[in-house]
Motif scaffolding. Structure first.
Motif, PDB file in Angstrom:
ATOM      1  N   SER A  26       0.750  -1.207   0.028  1.00 26.88           N
ATOM      2  CA  SER A  26      -0.114   0.101  -0.076  1.00 26.88           C
ATOM      3  C   SER A  26       0.914   1.328   0.103  1.00 26.88           C
ATOM      4  CB  SER A  26      -0.848  -0.002   1.099  1.00 26.88           C
ATOM      5  OG  SER A  26      -1.742  -1.082   1.031  1.00 26.88           O
ATOM      6  N   GLY A  27       2.091   1.192   0.385  1.00 26.65           N
ATOM      7  CA  GLY A  27       3.123   2.286   0.359  1.00 26.65           C
ATOM      8  C   GLY A  27       3.967   2.270   1.207  1.00 26.65           C
ATOM      9  N   VAL A  28       5.066   3.013   1.230  1.00 21.22           N
ATOM     10  CA  VAL A  28       5.925   3.202   2.139  1.00 21.22           C
ATOM     11  C   VAL A  28       5.533   3.610   3.476  1.00 21.22           C
ATOM     12  CG1 VAL A  28       8.330   4.079   2.622  1.00 21.22           C
ATOM     13  CG2 VAL A  28       7.756   3.829   0.424  1.00 21.22           C
ATOM     14  N   GLY A  29       4.672   4.439   3.665  1.00 20.48           N
ATOM     15  CA  GLY A  29       4.146   4.873   4.980  1.00 20.48           C
ATOM     16  C   GLY A  29       3.534   3.831   5.585  1.00 20.48           C
ATOM     17  N   TRP A  30       2.811   2.813   4.925  1.00 25.73           N
ATOM     18  CA  TRP A  30       1.931   1.842   5.403  1.00 25.73           C
ATOM     19  C   TRP A  30       3.086   0.771   5.917  1.00 25.73           C
ATOM     20  CZ3 TRP A  30      -2.562   1.969   7.293  1.00 25.73           C
ATOM     21  CH2 TRP A  30      -3.782   2.722   6.948  1.00 25.73           C
ATOM     22  N   ALA A  31       4.059   0.603   5.228  1.00 19.00           N
ATOM     23  CA  ALA A  31       5.219  -0.178   5.508  1.00 19.00           C
ATOM     24  C   ALA A  31       5.727   0.065   6.841  1.00 19.00           C
ATOM     25  CB  ALA A  31       6.223  -0.283   4.266  1.00 19.00           C
ATOM     26  N   VAL A  32       5.987   1.383   7.131  1.00 18.41           N
ATOM     27  CA  VAL A  32       6.690   1.810   8.157  1.00 18.41           C
ATOM     28  C   VAL A  32       5.793   1.684   9.436  1.00 18.41           C
ATOM     29  CG1 VAL A  32       7.713   3.869   9.543  1.00 18.41           C
ATOM     30  CG2 VAL A  32       8.227   3.363   7.120  1.00 18.41           C
ATOM     31  N   ALA A  33       4.487   2.011   9.141  1.00 16.35           N
ATOM     32  CA  ALA A  33       3.330   1.749  10.103  1.00 16.35           C
ATOM     33  C   ALA A  33       3.295   0.049  10.579  1.00 16.35           C
ATOM     34  CB  ALA A  33       2.061   2.262   9.819  1.00 16.35           C
ATOM     35  N   GLY A  34       3.387  -0.543   9.670  1.00 15.13           N
ATOM     36  CA  GLY A  34       3.393  -2.095   9.947  1.00 15.13           C
ATOM     37  C   GLY A  34       4.512  -2.552  10.594  1.00 15.13           C
ATOM     38  N   LEU A  35       5.586  -2.068  10.245  1.00 13.29           N
ATOM     39  CA  LEU A  35       6.962  -2.213  11.042  1.00 13.29           C
ATOM     40  C   LEU A  35       6.834  -2.088  12.429  1.00 13.29           C
ATOM     41  CD1 LEU A  35       9.826  -3.195  10.851  1.00 13.29           C
ATOM     42  CD2 LEU A  35      10.419  -0.788  10.298  1.00 13.29           C
ATOM     43  N   LEU A  36       6.443  -0.849  12.562  1.00 12.20           N
ATOM     44  CA  LEU A  36       6.167  -0.347  14.060  1.00 12.20           C
ATOM     45  C   LEU A  36       5.021  -1.055  14.663  1.00 12.20           C
ATOM     46  CD1 LEU A  36       6.660   3.189  13.728  1.00 12.20           C
ATOM     47  CD2 LEU A  36       8.352   1.789  14.276  1.00 12.20           C
ATOM     48  N   GLY A  37       4.000  -1.262  13.942  1.00 11.21           N
ATOM     49  CA  GLY A  37       2.833  -1.899  14.715  1.00 11.21           C
ATOM     50  C   GLY A  37       3.000  -3.462  15.023  1.00 11.21           C
ATOM     51  N   GLY A  38       3.931  -4.137  14.106  1.00 11.23           N
ATOM     52  CA  GLY A  38       4.327  -5.559  14.214  1.00 11.23           C
ATOM     53  C   GLY A  38       5.245  -5.639  15.390  1.00 11.23           C
ATOM     54  N   ALA A  39       6.279  -4.694  15.453  1.00  9.32           N
ATOM     55  CA  ALA A  39       7.354  -4.730  16.694  1.00  9.32           C
ATOM     56  C   ALA A  39       6.744  -4.516  17.887  1.00  9.32           C
ATOM     57  CB  ALA A  39       8.278  -3.603  16.574  1.00  9.32           C
ATOM     58  N   VAL A  40       5.426  -3.876  18.021  1.00  7.60           N
ATOM     59  CA  VAL A  40       4.965  -3.804  19.275  1.00  7.60           C
ATOM     60  C   VAL A  40       3.909  -4.880  19.662  1.00  7.60           C
ATOM     61  CG1 VAL A  40       3.242  -2.280  20.481  1.00  7.60           C
ATOM     62  CG2 VAL A  40       5.034  -1.189  19.147  1.00  7.60           C
ATOM     63  N   LEU A  41       3.299  -5.189  18.486  1.00  8.22           N
ATOM     64  CA  LEU A  41       2.134  -6.390  18.791  1.00  8.22           C
ATOM     65  C   LEU A  41       2.878  -7.964  18.660  1.00  8.22           C
ATOM     66  CD1 LEU A  41      -1.007  -4.952  16.912  1.00  8.22           C
ATOM     67  CD2 LEU A  41      -0.519  -4.759  19.347  1.00  8.22           C
ATOM     68  N   GLY A  42       3.696  -7.862  17.921  1.00  5.41           N
ATOM     69  CA  GLY A  42       4.455  -9.301  17.806  1.00  5.41           C
ATOM     70  C   GLY A  42       4.586 -10.003  18.893  1.00  5.41           C
ATOM     71  N   PRO A  43       5.317  -9.304  19.993  1.00  3.09           N
ATOM     72  CA  PRO A  43       5.758 -10.156  21.121  1.00  3.09           C
ATOM     73  C   PRO A  43       4.480 -10.341  22.018  1.00  3.09           C
ATOM     74  CG  PRO A  43       7.064  -8.140  21.173  1.00  3.09           C
ATOM     75  CD  PRO A  43       6.145  -8.012  19.937  1.00  3.09           C
ATOM     76  N   LEU A  44       3.635  -9.554  21.865  1.00  3.31           N
ATOM     77  CA  LEU A  44       2.461  -9.825  22.708  1.00  3.31           C
ATOM     78  C   LEU A  44       1.471 -11.133  22.086  1.00  3.31           C
ATOM     79  CD1 LEU A  44       0.986  -6.377  23.134  1.00  3.31           C
ATOM     80  CD2 LEU A  44       2.436  -7.546  25.026  1.00  3.31           C
ATOM     81  N   LEU A  45       1.484 -10.988  20.755  1.00  5.67           N
ATOM     82  CA  LEU A  45       0.814 -12.049  20.169  1.00  5.67           C
ATOM     83  C   LEU A  45       1.510 -13.442  20.391  1.00  5.67           C
ATOM     84  CD1 LEU A  45      -0.435 -10.255  17.030  1.00  5.67           C
ATOM     85  CD2 LEU A  45      -1.772 -10.823  19.128  1.00  5.67           C
ATOM     86  N   LEU A  46       2.936 -13.134  20.200  1.00  4.98           N
ATOM     87  CA  LEU A  46       3.827 -14.463  20.252  1.00  4.98           C
ATOM     88  C   LEU A  46       3.389 -15.094  21.742  1.00  4.98           C
ATOM     89  CD1 LEU A  46       5.657 -16.503  18.875  1.00  4.98           C
ATOM     90  CD2 LEU A  46       7.398 -15.121  19.678  1.00  4.98           C
ATOM     91  N   MET A  47       3.500 -14.410  22.832  1.00  2.00           N
ATOM     92  CA  MET A  47       3.352 -14.497  24.058  1.00  2.00           C
ATOM     93  C   MET A  47       2.044 -15.388  24.226  1.00  2.00           C
ATOM     94  SD  MET A  47       6.043 -14.248  26.163  1.00  2.00           S
ATOM     95  CE  MET A  47       6.354 -13.188  27.434  1.00  2.00           C
ATOM     96  N   LEU A  48       1.142 -14.901  23.933  1.00  2.00           N
ATOM     97  CA  LEU A  48      -0.353 -15.508  23.838  1.00  2.00           C
ATOM     98  C   LEU A  48      -0.341 -16.667  23.201  1.00  2.00           C
ATOM     99  CD1 LEU A  48      -3.238 -14.826  24.687  1.00  2.00           C
ATOM    100  CD2 LEU A  48      -3.703 -13.886  22.718  1.00  2.00           C
ATOM    101  N   LEU A  49       0.256 -16.867  21.993  1.00  2.00           N
ATOM    102  CA  LEU A  49       0.256 -18.084  21.360  1.00  2.00           C
ATOM    103  C   LEU A  49       0.973 -19.051  21.903  1.00  2.00           C
ATOM    104  CD1 LEU A  49      -0.056 -19.792  18.446  1.00  2.00           C
ATOM    105  CD2 LEU A  49       1.875 -18.682  17.805  1.00  2.00           C
ATOM    106  N   LEU A  50       2.139 -18.819  22.635  1.00  2.00           N
ATOM    107  CA  LEU A  50       2.934 -19.786  23.245  1.00  2.00           C
ATOM    108  C   LEU A  50       2.084 -20.098  24.509  1.00  2.00           C
ATOM    109  CD1 LEU A  50       6.442 -18.602  23.006  1.00  2.00           C
ATOM    110  CD2 LEU A  50       5.590 -20.279  21.733  1.00  2.00           C
ATOM    111  N   LEU A  51       1.291 -19.396  25.277  1.00  2.00           N
ATOM    112  CA  LEU A  51       0.429 -19.650  26.389  1.00  2.00           C
ATOM    113  C   LEU A  51      -0.829 -20.574  26.057  1.00  2.00           C
ATOM    114  CD1 LEU A  51      -0.382 -19.074  29.286  1.00  2.00           C
ATOM    115  CD2 LEU A  51      -1.606 -17.294  28.639  1.00  2.00           C
ATOM    116  N   VAL A  52      -1.375 -20.363  24.785  1.00  2.00           N
ATOM    117  CA  VAL A  52      -2.274 -21.297  24.441  1.00  2.00           C
ATOM    118  C   VAL A  52      -1.681 -22.511  24.081  1.00  2.00           C
ATOM    119  CG1 VAL A  52      -4.018 -21.600  22.530  1.00  2.00           C
ATOM    120  CG2 VAL A  52      -3.958 -19.401  23.735  1.00  2.00           C
ATOM    121  N   LEU A  53      -0.535 -22.648  23.471  1.00  2.00           N
ATOM    122  CA  LEU A  53      -0.081 -24.169  23.059  1.00  2.00           C
ATOM    123  C   LEU A  53       0.371 -24.737  24.381  1.00  2.00           C
ATOM    124  CD1 LEU A  53       2.142 -22.984  19.994  1.00  2.00           C
ATOM    125  CD2 LEU A  53       0.306 -24.268  20.086  1.00  2.00           C
ATOM    126  N   ALA A  54       1.072 -24.143  25.331  1.00  2.00           N
ATOM    127  CA  ALA A  54       1.370 -24.788  26.423  1.00  2.00           C
ATOM    128  C   ALA A  54      -0.122 -25.445  27.249  1.00  2.00           C
ATOM    129  CB  ALA A  54       2.339 -23.701  27.468  1.00  2.00           C
TER     130      ALA A  54
END
Length: 80
Positions: A26-54
């Motif tokens: 969608s554009g470079v601005g969306w890529a930067v927003a996705g990078l920042l959003g993923g860097a913030v939400l990625g650890p939270l979702l990974l922790m939740l995923l590992l908790l559910v798997l455990a």
């Protein structure tokens, strides 16, 4: 280093790359927003995923009572 730091770093890296790749179409601005959003939400979702798997592993290995006991942090009383 404990186990939490690698999980957070891995979640931030994977989330950031995924967000940047999805946003780049969608554009470079969306890529930067996705990078920042993923860097913030990625650890939270990974922790939740590992908790559910455990929890699922405990459910299938030891049964539902053990899973609920681990979830609520209660131990059965010891018998003398």
């Amino acid at each position: 280093m404990t186990l939490i730091e690698p999980i957070i770093l891995l979640g931030a890296a994977v989330g950031g790359v995924t967000g940047a790749v999805w946003g780049f179409g969608s554009g470079v601005g969306w890529a930067v927003a996705g990078l920042l959003g993923g860097a913030v939400l990625g650890p939270l979702l990974l922790m939740l995923l590992l908790l559910v798997l455990a929890m699922l592993l405990t459910l299938f290995k030891e049964g539902p009572r053990a899973m609920l006991r681990d979830l609520w942090g209660r131990r059965p009383p010891e018998r003398p």
